[in-house]
Write a protein that holds these residues in place. Structure first.
Motif, PDB file in Angstrom:
ATOM      1  N   GLY A   1      15.625  11.605   8.513  1.00 34.99           N
ATOM      2  CA  GLY A   1      14.364  11.053   9.114  1.00 34.99           C
ATOM      3  C   GLY A   1      13.840   9.784   8.454  1.00 34.99           C
ATOM      4  O   GLY A   1      13.854   9.681   6.934  1.00 34.99           O
ATOM      5  N   GLY A   2      13.352   8.421   8.679  1.00 27.16           N
ATOM      6  CA  GLY A   2      12.733   7.675   7.835  1.00 27.16           C
ATOM      7  C   GLY A   2      11.748   6.739   8.724  1.00 27.16           C
ATOM      8  O   GLY A   2      12.036   6.674  10.095  1.00 27.16           O
ATOM      9  N   ILE A   3      10.868   5.952   8.201  1.00 27.43           N
ATOM     10  CA  ILE A   3       9.782   5.317   8.847  1.00 27.43           C
ATOM     11  C   ILE A   3       9.964   3.716   8.109  1.00 27.43           C
ATOM     12  O   ILE A   3       9.811   3.713   6.991  1.00 27.43           O
ATOM     13  N   TRP A   4       9.642   2.816   8.756  1.00 25.17           N
ATOM     14  CA  TRP A   4       9.112   1.588   8.264  1.00 25.17           C
ATOM     15  C   TRP A   4       8.116   0.817   9.018  1.00 25.17           C
ATOM     16  O   TRP A   4       7.915   1.352  10.332  1.00 25.17           O
ATOM     17  N   SER A   5       7.496   0.012   8.303  1.00 23.59           N
ATOM     18  CA  SER A   5       6.329  -0.681   9.008  1.00 23.59           C
ATOM     19  C   SER A   5       6.495  -2.046   9.574  1.00 23.59           C
ATOM     20  O   SER A   5       5.831  -2.873   9.927  1.00 23.59           O
ATOM     21  N   LYS A   6       7.926  -2.345   9.292  1.00 25.90           N
ATOM     22  CA  LYS A   6       8.484  -3.774   9.849  1.00 25.90           C
ATOM     23  C   LYS A   6       7.957  -4.214  11.325  1.00 25.90           C
ATOM     24  O   LYS A   6       7.913  -3.458  12.245  1.00 25.90           O
ATOM     25  N   GLY A   7       7.376  -5.328  11.176  1.00 23.08           N
ATOM     26  CA  GLY A   7       6.981  -5.793  12.391  1.00 23.08           C
ATOM     27  C   GLY A   7       5.535  -5.304  13.016  1.00 23.08           C
ATOM     28  O   GLY A   7       4.781  -5.849  13.936  1.00 23.08           O
ATOM     29  N   LYS A   8       4.917  -4.408  12.081  1.00 23.11           N
ATOM     30  CA  LYS A   8       3.612  -3.698  12.335  1.00 23.11           C
ATOM     31  C   LYS A   8       2.793  -3.870  11.353  1.00 23.11           C
ATOM     32  O   LYS A   8       1.274  -3.769  11.482  1.00 23.11           O
ATOM     33  N   PHE A   9       3.206  -3.814   9.973  1.00 21.01           N
ATOM     34  CA  PHE A   9       2.232  -3.911   8.912  1.00 21.01           C
ATOM     35  C   PHE A   9       3.036  -4.594   7.695  1.00 21.01           C
ATOM     36  O   PHE A   9       4.142  -4.070   7.386  1.00 21.01           O
ATOM     37  N   ALA A  10       2.720  -5.775   7.318  1.00 22.16           N
ATOM     38  CA  ALA A  10       3.047  -6.321   6.126  1.00 22.16           C
ATOM     39  C   ALA A  10       2.146  -6.590   5.207  1.00 22.16           C
ATOM     40  O   ALA A  10       0.966  -7.078   5.780  1.00 22.16           O
ATOM     41  N   TYR A  11       2.260  -6.938   3.758  1.00 20.02           N
ATOM     42  CA  TYR A  11       0.974  -7.424   2.951  1.00 20.02           C
ATOM     43  C   TYR A  11       1.672  -8.197   1.873  1.00 20.02           C
ATOM     44  O   TYR A  11       3.010  -7.919   1.329  1.00 20.02           O
ATOM     45  N   GLN A  12       0.954  -9.158   1.264  1.00 22.92           N
ATOM     46  CA  GLN A  12       1.398  -9.748   0.216  1.00 22.92           C
ATOM     47  C   GLN A  12       0.403  -9.738  -0.926  1.00 22.92           C
ATOM     48  O   GLN A  12      -0.990 -10.098  -0.772  1.00 22.92           O
ATOM     49  N   TYR A  13       0.760  -9.269  -2.162  1.00 22.79           N
ATOM     50  CA  TYR A  13      -0.346  -8.692  -3.460  1.00 22.79           C
ATOM     51  C   TYR A  13      -1.128  -7.803  -2.913  1.00 22.79           C
ATOM     52  O   TYR A  13      -1.767  -7.518  -1.865  1.00 22.79           O
ATOM     53  N   GLY A  14      -1.353  -6.763  -3.806  1.00 21.52           N
ATOM     54  CA  GLY A  14      -2.325  -5.648  -3.824  1.00 21.52           C
ATOM     55  C   GLY A  14      -1.998  -4.465  -4.376  1.00 21.52           C
ATOM     56  O   GLY A  14      -0.964  -4.511  -5.094  1.00 21.52           O
ATOM     57  N   LYS A  15      -2.399  -3.397  -3.884  1.00 26.74           N
ATOM     58  CA  LYS A  15      -1.896  -2.086  -4.257  1.00 26.74           C
ATOM     59  C   LYS A  15      -1.745  -1.074  -3.289  1.00 26.74           C
ATOM     60  O   LYS A  15      -2.193  -0.850  -2.145  1.00 26.74           O
ATOM     61  N   VAL A  16      -0.420  -0.426  -3.521  1.00 23.86           N
ATOM     62  CA  VAL A  16      -0.020   0.602  -2.434  1.00 23.86           C
ATOM     63  C   VAL A  16       0.054   2.057  -3.270  1.00 23.86           C
ATOM     64  O   VAL A  16       0.518   2.155  -4.295  1.00 23.86           O
ATOM     65  N   GLU A  17      -0.292   2.918  -2.791  1.00 24.59           N
ATOM     66  CA  GLU A  17      -0.025   4.458  -3.241  1.00 24.59           C
ATOM     67  C   GLU A  17       0.378   5.212  -2.048  1.00 24.59           C
ATOM     68  O   GLU A  17      -0.067   5.264  -0.954  1.00 24.59           O
ATOM     69  N   ILE A  18       1.235   6.365  -2.276  1.00 22.71           N
ATOM     70  CA  ILE A  18       1.939   7.203  -1.270  1.00 22.71           C
ATOM     71  C   ILE A  18       1.744   8.354  -1.992  1.00 22.71           C
ATOM     72  O   ILE A  18       2.545   8.718  -3.179  1.00 22.71           O
ATOM     73  N   ARG A  19       1.057   9.371  -1.450  1.00 24.65           N
ATOM     74  CA  ARG A  19       1.290  10.734  -2.005  1.00 24.65           C
ATOM     75  C   ARG A  19       2.165  11.530  -1.333  1.00 24.65           C
ATOM     76  O   ARG A  19       2.076  11.819   0.098  1.00 24.65           O
ATOM     77  N   ALA A  20       3.104  12.158  -2.162  1.00 24.74           N
ATOM     78  CA  ALA A  20       4.352  12.774  -1.384  1.00 24.74           C
ATOM     79  C   ALA A  20       4.784  13.849  -2.407  1.00 24.74           C
ATOM     80  O   ALA A  20       4.910  13.582  -3.702  1.00 24.74           O
ATOM     81  N   LYS A  21       5.458  14.785  -1.654  1.00 32.55           N
ATOM     82  CA  LYS A  21       6.244  15.683  -2.607  1.00 32.55           C
ATOM     83  C   LYS A  21       7.628  15.828  -2.216  1.00 32.55           C
ATOM     84  O   LYS A  21       7.879  15.580  -0.788  1.00 32.55           O
ATOM     85  N   LEU A  22       8.442  15.751  -3.258  1.00 31.67           N
ATOM     86  CA  LEU A  22       9.834  15.547  -2.959  1.00 31.67           C
ATOM     87  C   LEU A  22      10.583  17.043  -3.192  1.00 31.67           C
ATOM     88  O   LEU A  22      10.667  17.474  -4.162  1.00 31.67           O
ATOM     89  N   GLU A  23      11.206  17.540  -1.873  1.00 37.72           N
ATOM     90  CA  GLU A  23      12.179  18.503  -2.357  1.00 37.72           C
ATOM     91  C   GLU A  23      13.573  18.195  -2.989  1.00 37.72           C
ATOM     92  O   GLU A  23      13.953  16.990  -2.640  1.00 37.72           O
TER      93      GLU A  23
END
Length: 277
Positions: A110-132
């Motif tokens: 499974g995978g998701i992308w924001s293509k065509g729905k959200f994009a940005y130029q400059y800024g900060k992104v953070e993703i909180r996740a746990k990796l098995e």
């Protein structure tokens, strides 16, 4: 004098109000967030997020990534068994394919992308996740260019915020471009780094993106930086255009190796995604 004093108070109150409510970005085509100039010393403001509190994927923000022939997406699927929602978190799964008659691939992811729905130029992104962890597991959080400014891949660049292999206790944070892949300029400057982490707990993977550098972070602390250089081939810095987000639980490939089916299912558990400008 009294009137002038009252006017002064109202004037500066209004000025402070508009300063506080000034938007950090302008939005084009209703979904591309371009950070306003001159914000390098301003505080970050949240402009876009997903907390994954709903019972299903918010399709105004994300699309399930379709399969393709490249190694990273060879096993991607929209099969609902690769997506779970519980306790305000999104689970992206890598599973043994339960139906190889209708789909001959041995694994589904499974995978998701924001293509065509959200994009940005400059800024900060953070993703909180746990990796098995699992043999052959290759979860990734990364970014690609929304628009075709410089030509076909890799001329528009790629930003890998996090990649994890198998049972490693480190992540890879990397940039790819025509400069690094085709011109082989991977050391001027170094195009990637690693950071030690605990894969058994939730971590926050991030990127601070400026007009002149990319600062990768882990749990809020800088872990690797990639600067824009002068005096080198211009393809070194394609990071002056909007990018979209990809989050996927990949399996198998020449880098990560073969899959041990006994280790499946394996999950990447996403708590939230937040973008600031």
């Amino acid at each position: 004098m009294k009137f002038r004093s009252v006017f002064t108070v109202y004037f500066f109150t209004a000025l402070a109000f508009f300063a506080c409510t000034e938007k950090p970005s302008k939005i084009i085509d209703s979904y591309i967030y371009l950070q306003n100039d001159g914000r390098s010393k301003d505080q970050w403001k949240l402009v876009w997020s997903d907390e994954f509190n709903g019972p299903s994927l918010d399709t105004t923000k994300w699309t399930k990534i379709p399969k393709c022939e490249a190694a990273w997406c060879k096993h991607l699927s929209d099969d609902p068994r690769c997506f779970e929602f519980s306790d305000g978190k999104l689970h992206l799964l890598g599973i043994n394919n339960p139906d190889t008659l209708s789909d001959p691939r041995p694994y589904l992811t499974g995978g998701i992308w924001s293509k065509g729905k959200f994009a940005y130029q400059y800024g900060k992104v953070e993703i909180r996740a746990k990796l098995e962890s699992a043999q052959g597991a290759w979860p990734a959080i990364w970014m690609l260019a929304e628009q075709n400014k410089y030509g076909e891949y890799p001329k528009n660049g790629e930003i890998d915020i996090m990649e994890h292999l198998n049972f490693d206790s480190l992540i890879y944070q990397t940039t790819h471009s025509h400069y690094t892949l085709n011109l082989k300029q991977t050391k001027k400057p170094p195009h990637g780094g690693t950071a030690a982490f605990d894969p058994g707990v939730f971590n926050t993977f991030g990127l601070e993106w400026y007009p002149d550098k990319l600062v990768f972070t882990l749990n809020g602390k800088p872990s690797f930086s990639y600067p824009a250089l002068k005096g080198v081939d211009s393809s070194q810095w394609p990071y002056d255009q909007p990018f979209y987000l990809l989050i996927d639980q990949q399996l198998k490939g020449s880098w990560v190796g073969d899959v041990n089916p006994e280790h499946l299912p394996v999950r990447m558990i996403i708590d939230w995604v937040r973008v600031y400008q």
